[in-house]
Design a protein around this motif. Structure first.
Motif, short mmCIF file in Angstrom:
data_model
loop_
_atom_site.label_atom_id
_atom_site.label_comp_id
_atom_site.label_asym_id
_atom_site.label_seq_id
_atom_site.Cartn_x
_atom_site.Cartn_y
_atom_site.Cartn_z
N SER A 126 -22.63 -24.15 62.41
CA SER A 126 -22.74 -24.40 63.85
C SER A 126 -23.83 -25.42 64.10
CB SER A 126 -23.03 -23.10 64.61
OG SER A 126 -24.29 -22.59 64.22
N ASP A 127 -23.87 -25.93 65.31
CA ASP A 127 -24.94 -26.83 65.71
C ASP A 127 -26.05 -25.98 66.32
OD1 ASP A 127 -23.73 -29.17 64.92
OD2 ASP A 127 -22.69 -29.44 66.82
N VAL A 128 -27.29 -26.30 65.96
CA VAL A 128 -28.43 -25.52 66.43
C VAL A 128 -29.52 -26.44 66.95
CG1 VAL A 128 -28.01 -23.61 64.83
CG2 VAL A 128 -29.53 -25.45 64.15
N TYR A 129 -30.39 -25.85 67.76
CA TYR A 129 -31.66 -26.48 68.13
C TYR A 129 -32.71 -25.87 67.22
CZ TYR A 129 -29.62 -28.07 72.56
OH TYR A 129 -28.85 -28.67 73.52
N ARG A 130 -33.67 -26.72 66.79
CA ARG A 130 -34.77 -26.23 65.97
C ARG A 130 -36.03 -26.31 66.82
NH1 ARG A 130 -37.78 -28.75 61.04
NH2 ARG A 130 -36.96 -30.64 61.95
N GLY A 131 -36.84 -25.28 66.73
CA GLY A 131 -38.06 -25.26 67.52
C GLY A 131 -39.08 -24.33 66.92
N GLY A 132 -40.17 -24.17 67.63
CA GLY A 132 -41.22 -23.30 67.16
C GLY A 132 -41.97 -22.68 68.33
N THR A 170 -22.75 -27.59 74.87
CA THR A 170 -24.07 -27.10 74.48
C THR A 170 -24.91 -26.77 75.71
OG1 THR A 170 -24.96 -29.33 74.37
CG2 THR A 170 -24.10 -28.42 72.33
N LYS A 171 -25.77 -25.79 75.52
CA LYS A 171 -26.75 -25.44 76.54
C LYS A 171 -27.89 -26.45 76.47
CE LYS A 171 -27.41 -20.85 77.75
NZ LYS A 171 -28.03 -19.55 77.54
N PRO A 172 -28.51 -26.75 77.58
CA PRO A 172 -29.68 -27.64 77.52
C PRO A 172 -30.81 -26.99 76.69
CG PRO A 172 -28.88 -27.43 79.77
CD PRO A 172 -28.13 -26.43 78.95
N ALA A 173 -31.50 -27.82 75.93
CA ALA A 173 -32.56 -27.32 75.05
C ALA A 173 -33.65 -26.59 75.83
CB ALA A 173 -33.16 -28.47 74.26
N GLU A 174 -33.95 -27.04 77.04
CA GLU A 174 -34.99 -26.40 77.84
C GLU A 174 -34.63 -24.96 78.18
OE1 GLU A 174 -33.46 -29.25 78.89
OE2 GLU A 174 -35.00 -30.78 78.66
N LEU A 175 -33.35 -24.71 78.48
CA LEU A 175 -32.93 -23.34 78.79
C LEU A 175 -33.00 -22.44 77.57
CD1 LEU A 175 -29.87 -23.85 81.17
CD2 LEU A 175 -32.15 -23.04 81.74
N VAL A 176 -32.65 -22.98 76.41
CA VAL A 176 -32.72 -22.20 75.17
C VAL A 176 -34.16 -21.82 74.89
CG1 VAL A 176 -32.35 -22.28 72.67
CG2 VAL A 176 -30.62 -23.22 74.22
N LEU A 177 -35.08 -22.79 75.00
CA LEU A 177 -36.50 -22.51 74.76
C LEU A 177 -37.04 -21.50 75.76
CD1 LEU A 177 -39.07 -23.09 73.17
CD2 LEU A 177 -39.50 -25.01 74.71
N HIS A 178 -36.64 -21.63 77.01
CA HIS A 178 -37.10 -20.68 78.04
C HIS A 178 -36.67 -19.25 77.70
CE1 HIS A 178 -38.27 -19.18 81.95
NE2 HIS A 178 -37.06 -18.65 82.08
N PRO A 190 -26.91 -29.77 62.37
CA PRO A 190 -25.98 -28.82 61.74
C PRO A 190 -26.76 -27.73 61.00
CG PRO A 190 -25.94 -30.92 60.59
CD PRO A 190 -26.83 -31.11 61.77
N PHE A 191 -26.22 -26.54 61.04
CA PHE A 191 -26.84 -25.39 60.37
C PHE A 191 -25.73 -24.58 59.72
CE2 PHE A 191 -28.26 -20.95 60.39
CZ PHE A 191 -29.51 -21.06 59.81
N THR A 192 -25.89 -24.26 58.45
CA THR A 192 -24.88 -23.49 57.73
C THR A 192 -25.55 -22.29 57.09
OG1 THR A 192 -23.64 -25.49 57.26
CG2 THR A 192 -23.13 -23.56 55.93
N ARG A 193 -24.98 -21.14 57.31
CA ARG A 193 -25.44 -19.93 56.66
C ARG A 193 -24.20 -19.25 56.10
NH1 ARG A 193 -29.58 -15.76 59.08
NH2 ARG A 193 -30.91 -16.44 57.42
N GLN A 194 -24.14 -19.19 54.77
CA GLN A 194 -22.98 -18.69 54.04
C GLN A 194 -21.75 -19.47 54.48
OE1 GLN A 194 -23.14 -14.43 54.41
NE2 GLN A 194 -25.08 -14.33 53.32
N ALA A 195 -20.76 -18.86 55.07
CA ALA A 195 -19.52 -19.57 55.42
C ALA A 195 -19.49 -20.03 56.88
CB ALA A 195 -18.32 -18.67 55.17
#
Length: 104
Positions: A69-75, A30-38, A61-66
């Motif tokens: 994947s693992d996701v970060y949630r943010g705003g 996984t990528k660090p959350a800080e890099l994803v937010l940046h 965990p995040f599932t969309r149709q089939a």
């Protein structure tokens, strides 16, 4: 200590370091959350000033149709045309790509 022994020890240490790094990356890629937010903030900056942002540091965990994947949630909130817009996002933890963006 002979120079030959020193070079062999140094080379073995470097090889072991690369091997450990590769194994660790495969276990938790996984990528660090800080890099994803940046990265997401940089995308939003092109359309207006950012007022605030946040991201959960743990994946979920995040599932969309089939596809799962693992996701970060943010705003993120921004000012656009004098009004504050707020968004919630889900970003893939391996690539940082936004998989869902919801305007609140």
């Amino acid at each position: 200590m002979k120079t030959k022994d020193l070079i062999i020890g140094f080379s073995t240490g470097i090889a072991a370091g690369f091997l450990i790094r590769e194994v660790a990356h495969r276990i938790d890629p996984t990528k660090p959350a800080e890099l994803v937010l940046h990265g997401i903030k940089e995308s939003f900056k092109s359309e207006g000033l950012i007022d605030g942002s946040w991201i959960y540091m743990k994946t979920e965990p995040f599932t969309r149709q089939a596809i799962s994947s693992d996701v970060y949630r943010g705003g993120i909130s921004r000012v656009r045309e004098g009004e504050i817009e707020q968004f919630e996002f889900f970003a893939d933890a391996r690539t940082g790509t936004v998989v869902e963006l919801i305007k609140l």
